[in-house]
Design a protein around this motif. Structure first.
Motif, short mmCIF file in Angstrom:
data_model
loop_
_atom_site.label_atom_id
_atom_site.label_comp_id
_atom_site.label_asym_id
_atom_site.label_seq_id
_atom_site.Cartn_x
_atom_site.Cartn_y
_atom_site.Cartn_z
N UNK A 229 2.23 2.01 1.04
CA UNK A 229 2.09 2.51 -0.33
C UNK A 229 1.23 3.76 -0.45
N UNK A 230 0.46 4.06 0.59
CA UNK A 230 -0.39 5.25 0.56
C UNK A 230 0.28 6.45 1.21
N UNK A 231 1.58 6.34 1.46
CA UNK A 231 2.32 7.48 2.02
C UNK A 231 2.23 8.65 1.04
N UNK A 232 2.05 9.85 1.56
CA UNK A 232 1.93 11.02 0.69
C UNK A 232 3.21 11.26 -0.11
N UNK A 233 3.03 11.63 -1.38
CA UNK A 233 4.16 11.95 -2.24
C UNK A 233 3.68 12.94 -3.30
#
Length: 87
Positions: free
Chosen positions: A19-23
């Motif tokens: 969920x902390x993947x960069x976007x």
């Protein structure tokens, strides 16, 4: 969206929870939280894999509570979070 280890997103998910993947200059989960908070007075989430890191992140975003359910099945977290808190 946030559940699971994110093995298909490895090696990124060896370092950070999915969920902390960069976007778009933020994180995947931050975008969801920002959309929900204006409409939901108390937002609660469950975390598992890399739960401490994810819990810190979402609390900083305004989530009201976090339940760590790592190693537990779906029935455990439903009973011990949703059902227990609604009694």
């Amino acid at each position: 969206m946030a559940a699971g280890r994110g093995t298909r997103m490895a090696p990124l998910t060896h370092i950070i929870p999915k969920p902390m993947a960069p976007l778009w200059g933020s994180t995947l989960i931050a975008h969801g939280i920002q959309k929900l908070l204006p409409h939901i007075p108390h937002l609660h989430i469950t975390v598992g894999y890399k739960g401490a890191e994810l819990a810190k992140h979402v609390i900083e975003l305004g989530v009201h509570s976090v339940f760590n359910t790592e190693g537990k099945g779906n029935s455990w977290w439903i009973f011990n979070t949703l059902m227990k808190k609604s009694r």
